[in-house]
Design an enzyme around this catalytic site. Structure first.
Site, PDB file in Angstrom:
ATOM      1  CB  SER A  82      19.153  -1.149  76.059  1.00 57.52           C
ATOM      2  OG  SER A  82      18.112  -1.461  76.942  1.00 57.52           O
ATOM      3  CG  ASP A 207      14.042  -6.598  72.757  1.00 60.82           C
ATOM      4  OD1 ASP A 207      13.884  -6.864  73.960  1.00 60.82           O
ATOM      5  OD2 ASP A 207      14.733  -5.651  72.352  1.00 60.82           O
ATOM      6  CG  HIS A 235      17.248  -6.051  75.006  1.00 63.69           C
ATOM      7  ND1 HIS A 235      16.383  -5.090  74.520  1.00 63.69           N
ATOM      8  CD2 HIS A 235      18.028  -5.417  75.930  1.00 63.69           C
ATOM      9  CE1 HIS A 235      16.619  -3.934  75.134  1.00 63.69           C
ATOM     10  NE2 HIS A 235      17.613  -4.105  75.986  1.00 63.69           N
TER      11      HIS A 235
END
Length: 258
Positions: A82, A207, A235
């Site tokens: 991320s 996600d 995610h």
């Protein structure tokens, strides 16, 4: 003095630096550390201002990358999840000689949506920034819930993420705002197209923060990179599917050593 928390563990003859995402800390990797430490020397890092790396304010992407690099081994695979994916990518762009391979996990080179680019609507990110000042803890918890939504193990995955956050002091709202600012403004799509080192991208099909629509777009833009999709992950694929997640990393190491 401000210092980054850094822990080295594992047996492998290949170094792997792991960079976590927004709001979290290095304990997020606990579920895969036992598996990976048999293959790699792992470098677990709390990004500046997060977890045990206290005493930092809001930083730019470049400042964060340079600070982490200072403590890193001379050569390593850099894996970023991320927000951590942006930091790892910045290290690879600025100092390619230090990076054996780049691995991005559930990360986008440009998190914010644009006309021709799927992503998080900028007003959603601005909303999070506004909510942070109103109800700090609840905003972080909402963001964590978003990360696991849709998976079969969503509830326990969200609990695992929440435990990771609550086990250590919370980052300051200044640091969290700085991280959201990076997510809102960074765009590494073109720079990463020039990258010539091994580049692996890993995604969860479910996600809600990094839309799967970006995967074919980046397959085209970054033809030198390789993508892996986990069909039932969101995610945080390393939490929902730890074994499946580790396999491509072990394969990457073998590929680099051949």
């Amino acid at each position: 003095m401000n210092d980054i928390w850094w822990q080295t563990t594992g047996e492998g003859n290949c170094h792997l630096v792991l960079l976590h995402g927004w709001g979290l800390n290095a304990q997020v990797w606990d579920c895969i550390t036992p598996e990976l430490s048999a293959h790699f020397t792992l470098h677990l890092v709390d990004l500046p201002g997060y977890g045990r790396s206290v005493g930092f304010g809001a930083l730019s992407l470049d400042e964060m990358a340079e600070m982490v690099l200072e403590k890193a081994p001379m050569q390593a695979i850099w894996l970023g999840w991320s927000l951590g994916g942006l930091v790892a990518s910045q290290v690879a762009l600025r100092h390619p000689e230090r990076v054996q391979a780049l691995v991005n996990v559930a990360s986008s080179p440009c998190f914010a949506a644009h006309d021709d680019w799927p992503g998080i609507k900028p007003e959603v990110l601005s909303g999070f920034q506004q909510q942070l000042s109103d109800d700090f803890q609840r905003t972080v918890e909402r963001f964590l819930a978003l990360q696991t939504m849709g998976t079969e193990s969503a509830r326990q995955d969200a609990r695992a993420l929440k435990q990771t956050v609550l086990s250590l002091p919370m980052p300051s709202s200044e640091v969290l705002n700085g991280g959201l600012e990076i997510l809102k403004t960074a765009d590494l799509r073109q720079p990463l197209a020039e990258l010539s080192l091994p580049f692996l991208r890993m995604y969860g099909r479910l996600d809600g923060l990094v839309p799967r629509k970006i995967v074919p777009l980046l397959d085209t833009l970054w033809s030198q990179s390789e993508s892996v999709m986990f069909d039932k992950a969101a995610h945080a694929p390393f939490i929902s599917h730890p074994q499946a997640f580790c396999a491509p990393l072990v394969a990457l190491k073998a590929q680099l050593q051949n």
